[in-house]
Scaffold this motif. Structure first.
Motif, PDB file in Angstrom:
ATOM      1  N   GLY A   1       0.800  -1.222   0.000  1.00 62.31           N
ATOM      2  CA  GLY A   1       0.000   0.000   0.000  1.00 62.31           C
ATOM      3  C   GLY A   1       0.829   1.266   0.000  1.00 62.31           C
ATOM      4  N   ILE A   2       2.154   1.137   0.043  1.00 56.72           N
ATOM      5  CA  ILE A   2       3.037   2.314  -0.015  1.00 56.72           C
ATOM      6  C   ILE A   2       3.006   2.885  -1.440  1.00 56.72           C
ATOM      7  CG2 ILE A   2       5.415   3.126   0.203  1.00 56.72           C
ATOM      8  CD1 ILE A   2       5.885   0.856   2.190  1.00 56.72           C
ATOM      9  N   THR A   3       2.786   4.163  -1.561  1.00 60.25           N
ATOM     10  CA  THR A   3       2.713   4.793  -2.873  1.00 60.25           C
ATOM     11  C   THR A   3       3.984   5.596  -3.158  1.00 60.25           C
ATOM     12  OG1 THR A   3       1.582   6.731  -1.937  1.00 60.25           O
ATOM     13  CG2 THR A   3       0.202   4.946  -2.795  1.00 60.25           C
ATOM     14  N   PHE A   4       4.307   5.706  -4.425  1.00 58.91           N
ATOM     15  CA  PHE A   4       5.494   6.440  -4.852  1.00 58.91           C
ATOM     16  C   PHE A   4       5.071   7.531  -5.833  1.00 58.91           C
ATOM     17  CE2 PHE A   4       6.842   2.104  -3.891  1.00 58.91           C
ATOM     18  CZ  PHE A   4       7.897   2.328  -3.011  1.00 58.91           C
ATOM     19  N   GLY A   5       5.376   8.770  -5.473  1.00 56.76           N
ATOM     20  CA  GLY A   5       5.132   9.871  -6.382  1.00 56.76           C
ATOM     21  C   GLY A   5       6.211   9.930  -7.447  1.00 56.76           C
ATOM     22  N   ASN A   6       6.092  10.940  -8.331  1.00 53.66           N
ATOM     23  CA  ASN A   6       7.068  11.052  -9.418  1.00 53.66           C
ATOM     24  C   ASN A   6       8.495  11.248  -8.899  1.00 53.66           C
ATOM     25  OD1 ASN A   6       4.991  10.770 -11.204  1.00 53.66           O
ATOM     26  ND2 ASN A   6       4.859  12.939 -11.746  1.00 53.66           N
ATOM     27  N   THR A   7       8.629  12.111  -7.909  1.00 51.83           N
ATOM     28  CA  THR A   7       9.969  12.378  -7.370  1.00 51.83           C
ATOM     29  C   THR A   7      10.564  11.137  -6.725  1.00 51.83           C
ATOM     30  OG1 THR A   7       9.380  14.684  -6.956  1.00 51.83           O
ATOM     31  CG2 THR A   7      11.308  13.816  -5.805  1.00 51.83           C
ATOM     32  N   GLU A   8       9.738  10.431  -5.930  1.00 56.97           N
ATOM     33  CA  GLU A   8      10.227   9.222  -5.276  1.00 56.97           C
ATOM     34  C   GLU A   8      10.614   8.154  -6.303  1.00 56.97           C
ATOM     35  OE1 GLU A   8       7.488  10.774  -4.523  1.00 56.97           O
ATOM     36  OE2 GLU A   8       7.291  11.084  -2.360  1.00 56.97           O
ATOM     37  N   THR A   9       9.815   8.045  -7.377  1.00 56.21           N
ATOM     38  CA  THR A   9      10.110   7.063  -8.422  1.00 56.21           C
ATOM     39  C   THR A   9      11.441   7.357  -9.092  1.00 56.21           C
ATOM     40  OG1 THR A   9       7.754   6.687  -8.860  1.00 56.21           O
ATOM     41  CG2 THR A   9       9.303   6.085 -10.602  1.00 56.21           C
ATOM     42  N   ILE A  10      11.663   8.633  -9.429  1.00 53.13           N
ATOM     43  CA  ILE A  10      12.928   9.014 -10.075  1.00 53.13           C
ATOM     44  C   ILE A  10      14.111   8.732  -9.157  1.00 53.13           C
ATOM     45  CG2 ILE A  10      14.268  10.978 -10.948  1.00 53.13           C
ATOM     46  CD1 ILE A  10      11.611  12.191 -11.914  1.00 53.13           C
ATOM     47  N   LEU A  11      13.977   9.114  -7.891  1.00 54.94           N
ATOM     48  CA  LEU A  11      15.082   8.914  -6.949  1.00 54.94           C
ATOM     49  C   LEU A  11      15.351   7.429  -6.698  1.00 54.94           C
ATOM     50  CD1 LEU A  11      14.315  11.718  -4.312  1.00 54.94           C
ATOM     51  CD2 LEU A  11      16.146  11.685  -6.024  1.00 54.94           C
ATOM     52  N   LEU A  12      14.292   6.634  -6.562  1.00 61.52           N
ATOM     53  CA  LEU A  12      14.470   5.222  -6.254  1.00 61.52           C
ATOM     54  C   LEU A  12      15.065   4.455  -7.433  1.00 61.52           C
ATOM     55  CD1 LEU A  12      11.258   4.447  -4.174  1.00 61.52           C
ATOM     56  CD2 LEU A  12      13.618   4.178  -3.410  1.00 61.52           C
ATOM     57  N   ILE A  13      14.495   4.651  -8.625  1.00 59.62           N
ATOM     58  CA  ILE A  13      14.994   3.917  -9.790  1.00 59.62           C
ATOM     59  C   ILE A  13      16.428   4.334 -10.111  1.00 59.62           C
ATOM     60  CG2 ILE A  13      14.689   3.464 -12.254  1.00 59.62           C
ATOM     61  CD1 ILE A  13      12.643   2.116 -10.470  1.00 59.62           C
ATOM     62  N   SER A  14      16.689   5.633 -10.092  1.00 60.12           N
ATOM     63  CA  SER A  14      18.050   6.116 -10.359  1.00 60.12           C
ATOM     64  C   SER A  14      19.010   5.619  -9.290  1.00 60.12           C
ATOM     65  CB  SER A  14      18.069   7.648 -10.399  1.00 60.12           C
ATOM     66  OG  SER A  14      17.165   8.144 -11.362  1.00 60.12           O
ATOM     67  N   GLY A  15      18.574   5.696  -8.027  1.00 62.54           N
ATOM     68  CA  GLY A  15      19.432   5.250  -6.933  1.00 62.54           C
ATOM     69  C   GLY A  15      19.725   3.772  -6.988  1.00 62.54           C
ATOM     70  N   LEU A  16      18.700   2.970  -7.273  1.00 60.43           N
ATOM     71  CA  LEU A  16      18.909   1.530  -7.381  1.00 60.43           C
ATOM     72  C   LEU A  16      19.901   1.199  -8.489  1.00 60.43           C
ATOM     73  CD1 LEU A  16      15.296   0.080  -6.915  1.00 60.43           C
ATOM     74  CD2 LEU A  16      17.268  -0.296  -5.422  1.00 60.43           C
ATOM     75  N   THR A  17      19.768   1.891  -9.629  1.00 59.32           N
ATOM     76  CA  THR A  17      20.670   1.632 -10.746  1.00 59.32           C
ATOM     77  C   THR A  17      22.111   1.939 -10.366  1.00 59.32           C
ATOM     78  OG1 THR A  17      18.876   2.260 -12.262  1.00 59.32           O
ATOM     79  CG2 THR A  17      21.072   2.059 -13.197  1.00 59.32           C
ATOM     80  N   VAL A  18      22.315   3.066  -9.686  1.00 57.36           N
ATOM     81  CA  VAL A  18      23.673   3.439  -9.280  1.00 57.36           C
ATOM     82  C   VAL A  18      24.230   2.448  -8.267  1.00 57.36           C
ATOM     83  CG1 VAL A  18      25.079   5.198  -8.147  1.00 57.36           C
ATOM     84  CG2 VAL A  18      23.312   5.881  -9.774  1.00 57.36           C
ATOM     85  N   VAL A  19      23.405   2.097  -7.266  1.00 55.88           N
ATOM     86  CA  VAL A  19      23.862   1.153  -6.242  1.00 55.88           C
ATOM     87  C   VAL A  19      24.221  -0.183  -6.870  1.00 55.88           C
ATOM     88  CG1 VAL A  19      23.142  -0.191  -4.241  1.00 55.88           C
ATOM     89  CG2 VAL A  19      22.628   2.247  -4.346  1.00 55.88           C
ATOM     90  N   PHE A  20      23.362  -0.656  -7.778  1.00 51.00           N
ATOM     91  CA  PHE A  20      23.633  -1.939  -8.413  1.00 51.00           C
ATOM     92  C   PHE A  20      24.848  -1.858  -9.329  1.00 51.00           C
ATOM     93  CE2 PHE A  20      18.899  -3.283  -8.046  1.00 51.00           C
ATOM     94  CZ  PHE A  20      19.108  -3.572  -6.707  1.00 51.00           C
TER      95      PHE A  20
END
Length: 545
Positions: A238-257
């Motif tokens: 039920g946790i929702t992700f706004g546009n900013t959170e989506t950009i930060l999470l996807i970009s961050g995950l890519t960098v971390v990986f």
């Protein structure tokens, strides 16, 4: 002391990054990526709209380009598999393979195909069951539609999917490991310009095209997997992700990986690929056993018969007179997507194929990929259709409300061992995301350093950051339609590269094993000559493979 060591290490990392850089290719790809990011940020709706409009024109009017190209490539790989060139070694004669056979296949499968089937496996057959493909003579959501739905899914993900990687990878591996050419797409020009001529304008243009296509393919894949991961979290918690959170999470995950990729191919990608294949197999087998096993078997057997019976019609179907553009939305999208991945996939296949014969690589492409994908789609597609037909779960409504990215979660939740299956699924998504980030940034690093087998960590982090941002922007700006459109657009230049690769392979292999060998004179003239720029002679390459 630690500060001095850290400073020295940072300096050496930056120095290595600068020293190994192919400035023209790197700067061009980097600047164009930045322009795309800025444009999407400044004009998100119009940017996505422009991409959709261009690709709509392509998929409605130029379907034949993708269809014919893929079919010709299949014929050529079959010739490599069964013809006299199959015994040629991608390396020095009698050189041992660098990786064990299972490791080789696991890396090829994980990097080239598995991320896509994890996303589409639970959903594609269900879509075809509802909107029946034109070649299938059936009404929506009827028994014949179920067979046709799985049949077309097998067509999209079976024999064809790894073909473009082999078309690119085989000649590059041969020229690199037999003639000491660099691992880059422009190596395909070696028979015409020599190794010393690869830095001419045509070599740079070819490598730049490869970088741009690879960025498009990587962005599409990271977008699909990233949206599946975030949608799954949202659907289950039920946790929702706004546009900013989506950009930060996807970009961050890519960098971390991407940071994990500094371990390199031997310790990082190889081990992770093995883990992926094992987890993928466990999830598929468990779903098969606790799901509608008998229904899956019956549906799979019948769909396989239809797949074999209609193979050539599906292969050459262009949607002539078709009003809704179904073939453009599915087959053209898939072919274009794998085309856009082909420069990366081809380089990656070349990188891991040292010591393998051409026949082994072709067999892994056709039989290995098919053996890995068909059971998955039998199980996932069959289970999804069974749940929809039986009324246990209205998956079509769930997808309509929450999006296609969540399709796997309600399927697993509806089965026995649901918590276990539902827990393994996001782990599999995450590890495939990691594998895609690792292997794709490795390829972009090779492309922008003149063919270095192990490009610097800084190079790979830069590309991981850029592709992660682009993927997240497409997710928030246009979702799945935008990702599909980018794949179609970025895959188009591959058509010319594929034809070049086929010509180069034929020219090179004919020197070792002429198809029509009529006289001793012909045999003598078939011996390969060293290319300009090779550091040593290639007497060993005259050895008969």
């Amino acid at each position: 002391m630690r500060s001095e060591d850290s400073s020295r290490h940072e300096k050496s990392s930056v120095s290595r990054f600068v020293d190994e850089l192919d400035a023209t290719v790197f700067v061009t790809g980097f600047v164009l990526s930045l322009i795309a990011i800025v444009t999407f940020l400044a004009y998100p709706q119009s940017s996505v709209g422009a991409v959709l409009a261009i690709t709509d024109h392509i998929r409605y009017n130029y379907t034949w380009i993708y269809v014919v190209t893929m079919f010709l490539m299949l014929l050529f790989v079959l010739f490599l598999l069964f013809g006299k060139w199959g015994g040629i070694t991608l390396g020095k004669p009698a050189e041992d393979p660098e990786f064990a056979l299972f490791e080789f296949f696991a890396m090829m499968f994980s990097a080239g195909i598995a991320a896509g089937i994890v996303f589409w496996g639970p959903a594609e057959a269900l879509f075809h069951y509802d909107t029946v493909p034109p070649v299938i003579d059936a009404e929506s959501q009827m028994p014949a539609a179920a067979t046709g739905a799985v049949q077309y899914t097998l067509f999209h993900w079976g024999i064809y999917y790894l073909i473009p990687y082999t078309i690119i990878g085989v000649p590059i591996a041969f020229l690199s490991y037999r003639h000491d050419a660099p691992l880059r797409i422009s190596t395909l020009l070696v028979p015409f310009v020599g190794i010393d001529g690869l830095d001419n304008v045509w070599g740079k243009v070819l490598d730049i095209f490869a970088v741009l296509a690879t960025i498009g393919g990587i962005t599409t894949t990271l977008g699909f997997i990233g949206s599946q991961l975030l949608s799954g979290v949202q659907y289950t918690t039920g946790i929702t992700f706004g546009n900013t959170e989506t950009i930060l999470l996807i970009s961050g995950l890519t960098v971390v990986f991407t940071l994990s990729a500094v371990l390199g191919i031997e310790r990082g990608i190889r081990r992770l690929s093995l883990f992926n294949v094992i987890l993928f197999s466990i999830l598929g087998v468990l779903t098969f056993l606790v799901g509608p096993t008998n229904f899956i078997i019956n549906l799979g057997v019948q769909a396989t018969g239809g797949y074999l019976d209609d193979f050539f019609e599906m292969s050459l179907y262009t949607g002539m007179g078709e009003g809704d553009g179904w073939i453009g939305s599915w087959t053209v999208f898939y072919w274009a997507w794998v085309f856009s991945w082909a420069p990366f996939g081809g380089l990656f296949v070349a990188r891991i194929s040292r010591g393998r014969t051409v026949r082994e690589v072709a067999a892994a492409t056709i039989f290995g990929a098919t053996a890995g994908t068909l059971p998955w789609f039998y199980t996932m597609g069959g289970t999804a259709i069974w749940l929809q037909r039986s009324g246990r779960v209205n998956l079509l409504e769930e997808i309509s409300v929450h999006g296609v990215a969540i399709s796997g979660f309600p399927i697993f939740n509806a089965l026995p061992l649901g918590p276990l299956l539902g827990g393994l699924f996001p782990v599999l998504i995450t590890t495939f995301f990691l594998t895609s980030a690792d292997s794709s940034t490795l390829a972009l690093g090779m492309l922008t350093t003149g063919g270095k087998e192990s490009p610097s960590s800084l190079n790979r982090i830069i590309w991981g950051t850029l592709t992660g941002i682009l993927a997240s922007l497409l997710i928030v700006g246009g979702g799945v339609p935008a990702l599909r459109s980018l794949a179609i657009l970025s895959g188009l230049p591959f058509v010319a590269i594929a034809m070049l690769a086929i010509v180069v392979t034929s020219v090179e292999f004919r020197k070792l094993a002429p198809i029509f060998e009529s006289s001793a004179k012909d045999k003598k003239s078939s011996r390969p000559e060293p290319y300009e720029g090779s550091p040593k002679s290639h007497e060993e390459s005259q050895h008969k493979d």
